[in-house]
Design an enzyme around this catalytic site. Structure first.
Site, PDB file in Angstrom:
ATOM      1  N   GLY A 218      -3.256   3.757  -3.529  1.00 30.48           N
ATOM      2  CA  GLY A 218      -2.974   5.098  -4.135  1.00 30.48           C
ATOM      3  C   GLY A 218      -3.703   5.168  -5.523  1.00 30.48           C
ATOM      4  O   GLY A 218      -4.009   5.933  -6.049  1.00 30.48           O
TER       5      GLY A 218
ATOM      6  N   ILE B  21       1.515  -0.779  -0.981  1.00 27.84           N
ATOM      7  CA  ILE B  21       0.387   0.192  -1.015  1.00 27.84           C
ATOM      8  C   ILE B  21      -0.882  -0.579  -0.858  1.00 27.84           C
ATOM      9  O   ILE B  21      -1.932  -0.134  -1.061  1.00 27.84           O
ATOM     10  CB  ILE B  21       0.417   0.906  -2.245  1.00 27.84           C
ATOM     11  CG1 ILE B  21       0.365  -0.212  -3.531  1.00 27.84           C
ATOM     12  CG2 ILE B  21       1.534   1.689  -2.594  1.00 27.84           C
ATOM     13  CD1 ILE B  21       0.221   0.477  -4.945  1.00 27.84           C
ATOM     14  N   GLY B  22      -0.969  -1.554  -0.056  1.00 24.17           N
ATOM     15  CA  GLY B  22      -2.250  -2.307   0.224  1.00 24.17           C
ATOM     16  C   GLY B  22      -2.249  -3.559  -0.445  1.00 24.17           C
ATOM     17  O   GLY B  22      -3.127  -4.664  -0.494  1.00 24.17           O
TER      18      GLY B  22
ATOM     19  N   ILE C  86       2.166 -17.167  -9.730  1.00 27.30           N
ATOM     20  CA  ILE C  86       1.658 -16.394  -8.838  1.00 27.30           C
ATOM     21  C   ILE C  86       2.088 -16.736  -7.427  1.00 27.30           C
ATOM     22  O   ILE C  86       2.123 -17.750  -6.789  1.00 27.30           O
ATOM     23  CB  ILE C  86      -0.087 -16.452  -8.682  1.00 27.30           C
ATOM     24  CG1 ILE C  86      -0.572 -16.485 -10.159  1.00 27.30           C
ATOM     25  CG2 ILE C  86      -0.384 -15.676  -7.657  1.00 27.30           C
ATOM     26  CD1 ILE C  86      -0.298 -15.018 -10.603  1.00 27.30           C
TER      27      ILE C  86
ATOM     28  N   GLN D   2      -6.032  -8.701  -5.702  1.00 30.27           N
ATOM     29  CA  GLN D   2      -5.585  -7.739  -6.701  1.00 30.27           C
ATOM     30  C   GLN D   2      -6.650  -7.451  -7.974  1.00 30.27           C
ATOM     31  O   GLN D   2      -7.150  -6.527  -8.301  1.00 30.27           O
ATOM     32  CB  GLN D   2      -4.155  -7.831  -6.975  1.00 30.27           C
ATOM     33  CG  GLN D   2      -3.095  -7.331  -5.977  1.00 30.27           C
ATOM     34  CD  GLN D   2      -3.591  -5.996  -5.597  1.00 30.27           C
ATOM     35  OE1 GLN D   2      -3.296  -4.897  -6.657  1.00 30.27           O
ATOM     36  NE2 GLN D   2      -3.763  -5.544  -4.481  1.00 30.27           N
TER      37      GLN D   2
ATOM     38  N   GLU E  86      -2.604  -4.146 -11.915  1.00 31.46           N
ATOM     39  CA  GLU E  86      -3.500  -3.248 -12.849  1.00 31.46           C
ATOM     40  C   GLU E  86      -4.308  -4.068 -13.889  1.00 31.46           C
ATOM     41  O   GLU E  86      -5.408  -3.613 -14.182  1.00 31.46           O
ATOM     42  CB  GLU E  86      -2.651  -2.139 -13.446  1.00 31.46           C
ATOM     43  CG  GLU E  86      -2.091  -1.289 -12.402  1.00 31.46           C
ATOM     44  CD  GLU E  86      -0.882  -0.362 -12.837  1.00 31.46           C
ATOM     45  OE1 GLU E  86      -1.133   0.813 -13.082  1.00 31.46           O
ATOM     46  OE2 GLU E  86       0.221  -0.963 -12.816  1.00 31.46           O
TER      47      GLU E  86
HETATM   48 MO1  MOS Z   1      -0.257   2.306 -10.898  1.00 26.52          MO
HETATM   49  S1  MOS Z   1      -1.137   3.804 -11.962  1.00 26.52           S
HETATM   50  O1  MOS Z   1       1.281   2.426 -11.754  1.00 26.52           O
HETATM   51  O2  MOS Z   1      -0.177   2.949  -9.291  1.00 26.52           O
END
Ligand code: MOS
Length: 752
Positions: A249, A476-477, A642, A651, A718
């Site tokens: 996503g 979400i993967g 981790i 990730q 992220e």
């Molecule tokens: Mo992330 S932009 O909070 O899916």
């Protein structure tokens, strides 16, 4: 009862753990939203506006309605009522495009839905949608890329609540800049970008009476349920959202988009399940994008490199109607020590679809600007950029006057420099060569917020020795199925392959949105509390069931270890496996529930909680053929403990790959004539692919941060992307001498 030999405590926490859902994915058992089929299901295809500014004057649906297999062409007059939604307390009811589809005839962006064709097959629906004729009163769209802030008030309402445009300030930044011996004043530009998950957005809507079930590709089923309940005037109990697997996503699926109520409204009108799957082109128009940003950074420093002033003034584009906030200044106030600071933002309306969080929203473009400025300042001062950063390392979060829960950025720099071989860098432009190639070396630091959303979970221990963990979050993967199994295994001693993980369904206890890299950190306390509660019930059962080996004991005398109940002080070898106790009590299962509170949005936190990291990046440059390649990346992350290093590295590598795309390739272009995103396909919107990606070395520091949860695990989704572009543009400058302050770096910019 016969007691099998005790297996030693097996914990998978901190070990490379392959995805428990991997076999489902590789065998095709995993069902993504558009894989679900229902008897009598119809297919919907939206009609997209082909202007970006104006009004629909006439919609001619006559030809489309007569086409074979067509059930209906819906538009403003016949779709039925779709209400607006509003935000709730805290982080509830979020929707980045509040105007319901078809609410009026005003077109604000290219691709806005103006009608919906529904037919027996997808092909018939597509043909009918293409046959709808719209007449417009069209005005020239404004998709101007130079940004001048609109005349907004000092406090603006954003999609996430009110925000002061003077975002952060201390000391006197202007005065300190004016009198600083060393000054840097540059503007950095990042383009609009499009998320482009492989799986396109899709909705299947099914009504049974006044209950609505939505199969949706979503990063936040709980929020989506709340918003859709409002849009159809239902109590939220009447709406169920199911998202079993998501083909990624990157933020575009965090919040509901207009195709979802359209599918639901069409299903309501026709009394049949309706499936609506977006095209790749629509993915560029109506489901969010990372806004274009223009960021002026002014740094003042002493001659020996101590920052005395930092000003970060940024503007981003927004849609005509909606206030998505691209918070480029989020990290600026605390990343470095500086006595005088000012961060401000402005917004500029454009005829584009709503902006949205895209992997590393705000901070990723923000850190590109501020980290680039730090690199330029280092060059100006002739100080090593690592040294400049360490010189300006803060002791506390100076913006809030509170300590960091755990900050090891300097250790990141040191380890990164060592692994990369940074001490061998010669700073002169073009001075480093290998195999006939010119090398460029660059680096940057980064950070990402660490916090928890509220979360609830349930854990079952069952009489066959299996366990079940459930929470309405989604995978979400990123590996959430696996993390939930690991957490449950850790507490219950049940091996991973005997744990059923239930997620992606609002019928389950409310779990976190898969956003802000906060899902893992959020679920840890909830799952642990649920497991503890199940175990506590089990001990009571053990002490109270007639014939139980613990019948004469009090529950407080008992303990649970490695899946066994035992008397405190006894070794686990004397314990009784929990399935034996459940069977003796004629219980299929014992259930526990647990929840944890949010820390996100806490107005008075005791600690400033973030993950930190850095990237060291090498590019190779062949001026003769103008070929630029990223050839080597070393990334170090300080992200707490981790839980699954395999998924964690995965990730971070994914983030770095997106960072390569951000620096060199990605760019959504709007046609100034029509306002259309014109490179709206994966051939013309270029993302980094295998051929663009060099070896990426990822190291985790593993300092547990128990402010976030008892395991000390922070998020790692992220942050991998943050800082990458600044490190690459620094490397590009080192190799070529060209200072690129507008992304992406294009080959033509490098041709002397
Ligand atoms: Mo992330 S932009 O909070 O899916």
């Amino acid at each position: 009862m016969a007691t099998p030999p005790v297996s030693p405590t097996v914990t998978s926490i901190g070990r490379d753990t392959p995805r428990v859902d991997g076999p489902h994915k590789v065998t095709g058992l995993a069902q993504y939203t558009s894989d679900f089929h229902f008897p009598g299901m119809l297919y919907a295809v939206p009609v997209e506006a082909t202007i970006a500014n104006g009004r629909v004057v006439k919609l001619d649906t006559a030809a489309a309605e007569k086409m074979p297999g067509v059930r209906a062409i819906f538009h403003r007059e016949n779709i039925g009522r779709i209400f607006r939604s509003t935000g709730g307390p805290g982080f509830e009811g979020i929707c980045l495009e509040r105007r319901p589809p078809f609410e009026d005839d005003v077109i604000r962006y290219y691709g806005q839905y103006i009608a919906l064709a529904v037919a027996d097959t997808f092909e018939s629906a597509k043909a009918a949608a293409d046959a709808v004729r719209a007449t417009y009163a069209s005005e020239k769209p404004n998709v101007e890329t130079h940004l001048q802030a609109d005349d907004d008030p000092d406090i603006v309402l954003t999609a996430y609540g009110p925000a002061e445009r003077l975002q952060s300030h201390r000391g006197d930044a202007e005065q300190a800049f004016a009198s600083a011996p060393i000054k840097l004043d540059q503007t950095y530009i990042t383009p609009a970008e499009t998320h482009n998950p492989l799986e396109v957005h899709a909705t299947t809507a099914i009504w049974e009476g006044s209950t609505l079930t939505l199969y949706e590709s979503s990063q936040g089923v709980v929020n989506l349920r709340g918003v859709l309940a409002q849009m159809f005037g239902l109590p939220k109990e009447n709406v169920r959202v199911i998202t079993k697997f998501v083909g990624s996503g990157f933020g575009s699926k965090l919040w509901p988009w207009t195709q979802c109520p359209l599918a639901a409204a069409a299903a309501r009108q026709l009394g049949k399940p309706v499936k609506l799957v977006l095209s790749r082109k629509m993915m560029f128009q109506s489901v969010g994008h990372r806004p274009l940003t223009q960021q002026r950074v002014r740094l003042g420093a002493t001659r020996d490199g101590k920052l005395v002033s930092l000003q970060h003034d940024y503007v981003y584009h927004r849609s005509m109607l909606d206030p998505y906030h691209e918070d480029c200044g989020e990290a600026t106030p605390f990343q470095y020590s500086v006595p005088n600071l000012r961060v401000t933002f402005g917004r500029a309306r454009r005829n584009v679809g709503a902006g949205a969080d895209m992997r590393g929203p705000g901070r990723v473009p923000g850190l590109y600007a501020t980290e680039s400025a730090m690199n330029e300042l280092a060059d100006q001062l002739k100080i090593d950029p690592v040294k400049l950063r360490i010189l300006n390392e803060p002791k506390i979060d100076e913006s809030r006057g509170i300590p960091f829960s755990s900050r090891h950025l300097v250790e990141c720099f040191e380890l990164g420099a060592q692994k990369f071989g940074w001490s061998r860098r010669s700073p002169e432009v073009g001075s480093m060569k290998r195999d006939g190639l010119t090398l460029g070396w660059g680096m940057a630091g980064c950070s990402w917020i660490a916090a928890r959303f509220p979360a609830a979970a349930s854990v079952h221990l069952r009489d066959d020795g299996t366990a079940r963990v459930a929470t309405a979050t989604q995978d979400i993967g990123t590996g959430t199925y696996t993390i939930l199994a690991q957490l449950t295994s850790q507490k219950t001693g049940v091996p991973l392959d005997k744990i059923e993980v239930a997620l992606g369904d609002t019928a389950l206890p409310e779990g976190p949105t898969s956003g802000g890299s906060m899902a893992t950190g959020s679920v840890v306390p909830a799952v642990f509390a649920a497991a503890d509660s199940a175990i506590s019930s089990l001990l009571t059962i053990a002490a109270t069931t007639p014939g139980s080996p613990f019948e004469s004991r009090k529950p407080d005398d008992l303990a649970f270890q490695d899946g066994r109940v035992l008397v405190k002080g006894d070794g686990a070898a004397k314990g009784v496996p929990f399935p034996d106790l459940l069977r003796r009590a004629n219980l299929r299962l014992v259930a526990g529930s647990g929840k944890s509170e949010a820390t996100f949005g806490n107005p008075q936190p005791k600690f400033s909680t973030h993950s930190f990291g850095c990237h060291f990046i090498e590019v190779t440059w062949q001026p003769e053929i103008a070929r630029l390649r990223v050839s080597r990346v070393v990334t170090v992350m300080d992200a707490g403990r981790i839980i699954n290093p395999l998924a964690g590295r995965n990730q971070i590598v994914g983030g770095v790959v997106m960072g390569i795309g951000m620096a060199l390739l990605e760019h959504t272009s709007y046609d100034p004539q029509t306002g259309a995103p014109i490179n709206s396909n994966l051939a013309d919107y270029i993302v980094a692919v295998n051929a663009d990606v060099p070896p990426i070395e990822v190291h985790f520091l593993e300092f547990p941060d128990t402010e976030i949860n008892e395991l000390g695990a922070r998020g790692i989704g992220e942050i991998g992307l943050a800082g990458v572009a600044a490190a690459i543009t620094a490397a590009v400058h080192h190799a070529t001498g060209v200072r690129m302050r507008e992304l992406p770096v294009k080959i033509e910019d490098l041709l002397a």
